[in-house]
Design a protein around this motif. Structure first.
Motif, PDB file in Angstrom:
ATOM      1  N   THR A   1     -25.590  58.782  20.371  1.00 23.42           N
ATOM      2  CA  THR A   1     -26.866  58.419  20.983  1.00 23.42           C
ATOM      3  C   THR A   1     -27.726  59.622  21.342  1.00 23.42           C
ATOM      4  O   THR A   1     -28.928  59.480  21.532  1.00 23.42           O
ATOM      5  CB  THR A   1     -26.620  57.537  22.225  1.00 23.42           C
ATOM      6  OG1 THR A   1     -27.837  56.915  22.620  1.00 23.42           O
ATOM      7  CG2 THR A   1     -26.084  58.360  23.389  1.00 23.42           C
TER       8      THR A   1
ATOM      9  N   GLY B   1     -28.675  61.788  19.410  1.00 18.59           N
ATOM     10  CA  GLY B   1     -29.648  61.907  18.338  1.00 18.59           C
ATOM     11  C   GLY B   1     -30.927  61.161  18.637  1.00 18.59           C
ATOM     12  O   GLY B   1     -32.022  61.579  18.219  1.00 18.59           O
ATOM     13  N   GLN B   2     -30.820  60.046  19.387  1.00 22.90           N
ATOM     14  CA  GLN B   2     -32.016  59.283  19.727  1.00 22.90           C
ATOM     15  C   GLN B   2     -32.955  60.064  20.630  1.00 22.90           C
ATOM     16  O   GLN B   2     -34.176  59.897  20.559  1.00 22.90           O
ATOM     17  CB  GLN B   2     -31.622  57.965  20.389  1.00 22.90           C
ATOM     18  CG  GLN B   2     -30.900  57.002  19.462  1.00 22.90           C
ATOM     19  CD  GLN B   2     -30.545  55.710  20.175  1.00 22.90           C
ATOM     20  OE1 GLN B   2     -29.696  55.699  21.052  1.00 22.90           O
ATOM     21  NE2 GLN B   2     -31.207  54.632  19.800  1.00 22.90           N
TER      22      GLN B   2
ATOM     23  N   MET C   1     -34.841  62.051  18.295  1.00 21.86           N
ATOM     24  CA  MET C   1     -35.754  61.196  17.527  1.00 21.86           C
ATOM     25  C   MET C   1     -37.046  60.948  18.287  1.00 21.86           C
ATOM     26  O   MET C   1     -38.149  61.136  17.771  1.00 21.86           O
ATOM     27  CB  MET C   1     -35.099  59.851  17.231  1.00 21.86           C
ATOM     28  CG  MET C   1     -33.949  59.854  16.272  1.00 21.86           C
ATOM     29  SD  MET C   1     -33.304  58.159  16.167  1.00 21.86           S
ATOM     30  CE  MET C   1     -31.616  58.484  15.733  1.00 21.86           C
TER      31      MET C   1
ATOM     32  N   GLU D   1     -36.278  61.740  10.859  1.00 21.37           N
ATOM     33  CA  GLU D   1     -35.419  60.953  11.746  1.00 21.37           C
ATOM     34  C   GLU D   1     -34.038  60.751  11.142  1.00 21.37           C
ATOM     35  O   GLU D   1     -33.021  60.768  11.845  1.00 21.37           O
ATOM     36  CB  GLU D   1     -36.088  59.607  12.017  1.00 21.37           C
ATOM     37  CG  GLU D   1     -35.314  58.655  12.897  1.00 21.37           C
ATOM     38  CD  GLU D   1     -35.882  57.243  12.883  1.00 21.37           C
ATOM     39  OE1 GLU D   1     -35.691  56.521  13.865  1.00 21.37           O
ATOM     40  OE2 GLU D   1     -36.513  56.872  11.852  1.00 21.37           O
ATOM     41  N   ARG D   2     -33.966  60.562   9.836  1.00 16.71           N
ATOM     42  CA  ARG D   2     -32.677  60.380   9.162  1.00 16.71           C
ATOM     43  C   ARG D   2     -31.776  61.601   9.389  1.00 16.71           C
ATOM     44  O   ARG D   2     -30.576  61.473   9.604  1.00 16.71           O
ATOM     45  CB  ARG D   2     -32.864  60.200   7.655  1.00 16.71           C
ATOM     46  CG  ARG D   2     -33.931  59.210   7.207  1.00 16.71           C
ATOM     47  CD  ARG D   2     -33.466  57.783   7.306  1.00 16.71           C
ATOM     48  NE  ARG D   2     -34.342  56.917   6.547  1.00 16.71           N
ATOM     49  CZ  ARG D   2     -35.374  56.223   7.061  1.00 16.71           C
ATOM     50  NH1 ARG D   2     -35.643  56.293   8.342  1.00 16.71           N
ATOM     51  NH2 ARG D   2     -36.115  55.441   6.297  1.00 16.71           N
TER      52      ARG D   2
ATOM     53  N   THR E   1     -30.393  61.641  12.900  1.00 16.83           N
ATOM     54  CA  THR E   1     -29.379  60.586  13.022  1.00 16.83           C
ATOM     55  C   THR E   1     -28.056  61.035  12.422  1.00 16.83           C
ATOM     56  O   THR E   1     -26.986  60.867  13.020  1.00 16.83           O
ATOM     57  CB  THR E   1     -29.856  59.313  12.311  1.00 16.83           C
ATOM     58  OG1 THR E   1     -31.091  58.877  12.873  1.00 16.83           O
ATOM     59  CG2 THR E   1     -28.834  58.193  12.433  1.00 16.83           C
ATOM     60  N   THR E   2     -28.101  61.591  11.223  1.00 11.91           N
ATOM     61  CA  THR E   2     -26.883  62.029  10.549  1.00 11.91           C
ATOM     62  C   THR E   2     -26.174  63.119  11.333  1.00 11.91           C
ATOM     63  O   THR E   2     -24.945  63.101  11.476  1.00 11.91           O
ATOM     64  CB  THR E   2     -27.216  62.526   9.131  1.00 11.91           C
ATOM     65  OG1 THR E   2     -27.808  61.463   8.385  1.00 11.91           O
ATOM     66  CG2 THR E   2     -25.977  63.024   8.409  1.00 11.91           C
TER      67      THR E   2
ATOM     68  N   LYS F   1     -27.329  60.094   5.455  1.00 12.89           N
ATOM     69  CA  LYS F   1     -27.260  59.109   6.530  1.00 12.89           C
ATOM     70  C   LYS F   1     -26.321  57.968   6.157  1.00 12.89           C
ATOM     71  O   LYS F   1     -25.543  57.485   6.986  1.00 12.89           O
ATOM     72  CB  LYS F   1     -28.662  58.593   6.846  1.00 12.89           C
ATOM     73  CG  LYS F   1     -28.743  57.749   8.106  1.00 12.89           C
ATOM     74  CD  LYS F   1     -28.528  56.274   7.815  1.00 12.89           C
ATOM     75  CE  LYS F   1     -28.528  55.444   9.083  1.00 12.89           C
ATOM     76  NZ  LYS F   1     -28.192  54.026   8.823  1.00 12.89           N
TER      77      LYS F   1
ATOM     78  N   PHE G   1     -25.909  52.640  14.074  1.00 11.51           N
ATOM     79  CA  PHE G   1     -26.515  53.464  13.036  1.00 11.51           C
ATOM     80  C   PHE G   1     -26.096  53.088  11.619  1.00 11.51           C
ATOM     81  O   PHE G   1     -26.496  53.753  10.661  1.00 11.51           O
ATOM     82  CB  PHE G   1     -26.244  54.934  13.347  1.00 11.51           C
ATOM     83  CG  PHE G   1     -26.813  55.332  14.679  1.00 11.51           C
ATOM     84  CD1 PHE G   1     -28.178  55.454  14.840  1.00 11.51           C
ATOM     85  CD2 PHE G   1     -25.987  55.521  15.777  1.00 11.51           C
ATOM     86  CE1 PHE G   1     -28.719  55.790  16.069  1.00 11.51           C
ATOM     87  CE2 PHE G   1     -26.512  55.855  17.008  1.00 11.51           C
ATOM     88  CZ  PHE G   1     -27.890  55.980  17.160  1.00 11.51           C
TER      89      PHE G   1
END
Length: 391
Positions: free
Chosen positions: A85, A87-88, A91, A248-249, A252-253, A327, A366
């Motif tokens: 999370t 990563g959010q 983002m 964003e990808r 996330t990864t 991702k 995800f």
């Protein structure tokens, strides 16, 4: 093009991220998850350390480096205890707020938004997904209609992250009726508005995981938008939006790889000590070793592809295919390794005190967000294999 950074300098950044992450480790995230509270203390420290603005322009307080450095930072923070999370947080802030404004905002907007965002004093969110559109963004029904002195925003969005804690909201809306547009991609625009404004309301969505960041339905009832709140090209924001979403990808990864590393560590540490039948630790059993080893190999592959995608972005080259491939594999591998970590621990893996159950809940999101496995596979089939489009 971003600044070229020596390998030892990059390692210093990674080490700094690890130290910050360890100050806000497993116990901190356990508490925040239980309270369902935004991790403000952790985010403030991340920003004070200069990690939020690593890929944003120096003239606004950033480091002027690249998405490669951001990916490494996110991975270390996730691996130190935050999990997927974290990563959010990147983002909604340096991606949705930072990339959109630094690349497509006007000068006054950059001066207003970027310094407080980089310092951690301003939180962003992005209102994109809609109840009846989902992944089919071009079917959005939220409209921003010109009123001669700006626009009037009407519609609603769903699954919008961090709305109650945000100061600014990046809103994507249709500014030209579909019937008057040259294509479905024509007539899409982005705006950066105040999250609290007359006509903006929201309510929360209860969810399985990522409890530290709220998810909301957002409603726009004749919301006034000023001309200076347009981000990028009026009616031509679709390609600009894709640029933001592909970065964003990468974030996330990176977070998924870090969460996978964390789950591996917890599982291995447990398996080295746990003994059930005799004196042999359960970590010696190949039935536990092989699934973790397989997922580890897949995580490493996802990480390498992700860093390759980030390097392409930093070099100004196309990177969407690599970002989506990374991702896809990272979500699958992280999900597998976290599940196997829970299996390794048996009943203790199901206990909150083990921390693995939080990683499990959070990482599950995800596999279908911010882009679903199925949509990535569609992309690969059409753009990599040259197969007919099915959607």
């Amino acid at each position: 093009m971003t600044a070229v950074i020596a390998s030892d300098e990059r390692q210093m950044i990674v080490d700094l991220a690890r130290r910050v992450g360890e100050r806000f480790g497993l116990d901190y995230w356990y508490r925040q998850d239980g309270l369902g509270q935004f991790p403000r203390e952790a985010w403030t420290e991340i920003c004070r350390a200069g990690l939020c603005g690593v890929a944003l322009p120096e003239e606004y307080g950033g480091a002027g480096l690249g998405l490669s450095e951001m990916a490494l930072i996110v991975e270390e923070l996730a691996a130190a205890g935050a999990g997927a999370t974290v990563g959010q947080l990147f983002m909604i802030n340096p991606i949705f707020g930072g990339v959109s404004v630094s690349r497509y905002g006007h000068d006054d907007m950059r001066r207003e938004v970027l310094p407080p965002l980089i310092a951690g004093d301003l939180i962003c969110c992005m209102a994109l997904t809609e109840p009846d559109a989902g992944s089919n963004t071009l079917e959005m029904r939220t409209t921003a209609t010109s009123d001669g002195d700006g626009w009037r925003l009407r519609g609603n969005k769903i699954w919008i992250t961090a709305v109650p804690d945000a100061n600014k909201m990046l809103v994507v809306a249709r500014t030209k009726p579909l019937a008057e547009s040259a294509s479905r991609a024509d007539g899409i625009s982005m705006f950066l508005i105040d999250a609290e404004r007359d006509g903006v309301s929201h309510d929360s969505i209860e969810k399985v995981g990522t409890h530290t960041l709220a998810a909301s339905n957002v409603y726009f009832d004749d919301v006034a938008i000023r001309p200076d709140e347009l981000v990028g090209t009026l009616h031509g924001g679709w390609r600009e939006l894709l640029d933001v979403l592909n970065t964003e990808r990468i974030v996330t990864t990176a977070a998924l790889v870090g969460a996978g590393r964390l789950a591996e560590r917890l599982a291995v540490d447990y398996a080295k000590e746990r003994r059930v039948f005799g004196s042999t630790p359960i970590g010696a059993y190949q039935g536990l070793q092989f699934p973790l080893a397989q997922a580890h190999a897949e995580l490493i592959c996802a990480r390498q592809m992700n860093l390759h995608a980030a390097e392409l972005y930093d070099a100004g080259q196309p990177y969407g295919t690599e970002a989506n491939l990374a991702k896809l594999v990272a979500a699958q591998a992280a999900g597998t390794v976290i599940d196997r970590a829970m299996q390794t621990m048996g009943g203790m893996g199901f206990a909150r005190e083990s921390h693995v159950e939080r990683l499990w809940r959070d990482a599950r999101l995800f596999k279908f967000a911010p882009v679903s496995e199925e949509m990535v596979l569609n992309y690969i089939a059409v753009h990599c294999l040259g197969m007919p489009r099915s959607y």
